[in-house]
Design an enzyme around this catalytic site. Structure first.
Site, PDB file in Angstrom:
ATOM      1  N   CYS A   1      14.464  75.884  47.074  1.00  0.00           N
ATOM      2  CA  CYS A   1      13.219  76.339  47.695  1.00  0.00           C
ATOM      3  C   CYS A   1      13.086  77.837  47.448  1.00  0.00           C
ATOM      4  O   CYS A   1      13.953  78.615  47.867  1.00  0.00           O
ATOM      5  CB  CYS A   1      13.290  76.043  49.194  1.00  0.00           C
ATOM      6  SG  CYS A   1      11.888  76.659  50.147  1.00  0.00           S
TER       7      CYS A   1
ATOM      8  N   CYS B   1       7.257  77.429  43.241  1.00  0.00           N
ATOM      9  CA  CYS B   1       7.533  76.661  44.463  1.00  0.00           C
ATOM     10  C   CYS B   1       7.888  75.261  44.000  1.00  0.00           C
ATOM     11  O   CYS B   1       7.174  74.685  43.159  1.00  0.00           O
ATOM     12  CB  CYS B   1       6.297  76.626  45.362  1.00  0.00           C
ATOM     13  SG  CYS B   1       6.389  75.402  46.703  1.00  0.00           S
TER      14      CYS B   1
HETATM   15  N1  DGL Z   1       9.436  74.173  48.335  1.00  0.00           N
HETATM   16  C1  DGL Z   1       9.314  75.497  48.832  1.00  0.00           C
HETATM   17  C2  DGL Z   1       9.378  76.531  47.711  1.00  0.00           C
HETATM   18  O1  DGL Z   1       9.956  76.279  46.673  1.00  0.00           O
HETATM   19  C3  DGL Z   1       8.238  75.872  49.799  1.00  0.00           C
HETATM   20  C4  DGL Z   1       7.437  74.864  50.530  1.00  0.00           C
HETATM   21  C5  DGL Z   1       6.942  75.289  51.897  1.00  0.00           C
HETATM   22  O2  DGL Z   1       5.986  76.074  52.014  1.00  0.00           O
HETATM   23  O3  DGL Z   1       7.534  74.780  52.833  1.00  0.00           O
HETATM   24  O4  DGL Z   1       8.886  77.623  47.861  1.00  0.00           O
END
Ligand code: DGL
Length: 251
Positions: free
Chosen positions: A70, A180
């Site tokens: 993430c 993301c």
């Molecule tokens: N999957 C997360 C990222 O790579 C973010 C998602 C969220 O906003 O929760 O930034």
């Protein structure tokens, strides 16, 4: 070896899929913080508290490495997590560097969550690399919620993207950075809107390479557990129905 993956939701599965291909004999633990997703539109301190509580849970599961799959969580917590825990922690950041290396003059557009875009980690990276002022940033927070609702290639998503890109002159850009992990699920839709002359880059491959370098030499766990994936949502083991849906995304 038992390797944990952490994300606010299902985005990290796009990284796990590539990790399993590279390290087929490990045991995996996938933790989605579904009670608190989306992170990208929340205040930093609130997100940090969610991350620390999730990683505290994971630290008790006898893991040998952790991937923060993430970009948002990495940008707000990675150094403090590394200071607190002994196991190796691999983070992710928008793949700005490969985009700059490949760039031959046009602009680069970095898509990320609002929180990632606000954080100093990305700003520092961009100011180090963006010597010619070619990098622009854009949030696509709505895609996180669509993904969590398992809403992928639908007219609703299409309309959201069309609206977000309404004033975008694609011919200015050479590269789009998907900063993301949730955005990866929409790669084909974004590519179709941007056109085939624009390259889409993400940080998944680099992250998996880093993981392989970190754990690659160590031996695997007991044979009867190899290749197994345990799924958790905010500390609770997932139901067979949800596991089935998540497994389908790993195919
Ligand atoms: N999957 C997360 C990222 O790579 C973010 C998602 C969220 O906003 O929760 O930034």
């Amino acid at each position: 070896m038992r390797i944990a993956f952490f994300d606010s939701g299902i985005g990290g599965l796009t990284v796990l899929k590539q990790a399993i291909a590279a390290l087929p004999n490990e045991e995996w633990l996938y933790y989605a913080d579904t009670r608190n997703v989306p992170y990208g539109v929340k205040p930093k301190d609130e997100v940090r508290a969610c991350i620390f509580s999730a990683v505290e849970f994971l630290a008790k599961q006898d893991i040998q490495a952790l991937v923060i799959a993430c970009n948002t969580a990495t940008s707000v917590a990675i150094s403090d997590l590394r200071a607190r825990y002994d196991f190796p922690i691999i983070g992710m950041e928008p793949a700005v560097k490969p985009a700059v290396v490949k760039n031959t003059g046009k602009k680069i557009l970095v898509f990320a969550t609002s929180l990632t875009l606000r954080e100093s980690k990305l700003e520092t990276l961009i100011s180090l690399l963006d010597k010619r002022n070619q990098i622009e940033r854009r949030e696509l927070d709505g895609l996180v919620t669509f993904a969590e609702d398992f809403e992928f290639d639908t007219p609703l998503v299409q309309n959201y993207l069309l609206e977000k890109f309404a004033n975008t002159r694609w011919e200015q850009y050479q590269t789009l950075v998907l900063g993301c992990t949730h955005f990866i699920f929409f790669r084909d839709m974004i590519q179709a809107l941007a056109g085939n002359s624009i390259e889409l880059i993400d940080g998944n491959e680099g992250t998996v390479r880093h993981l392989v370098r970190t754990v690659g030499q160590k031996t695997s766990a007991a044979l009867d557990s190899t290749g197994r994936i345990l799924f958790y949502s905010s500390g609770v083991e997932d139901s067979p129905a949800r596991v089935h849906r998540l497994m389908a995304l790993l195919k």
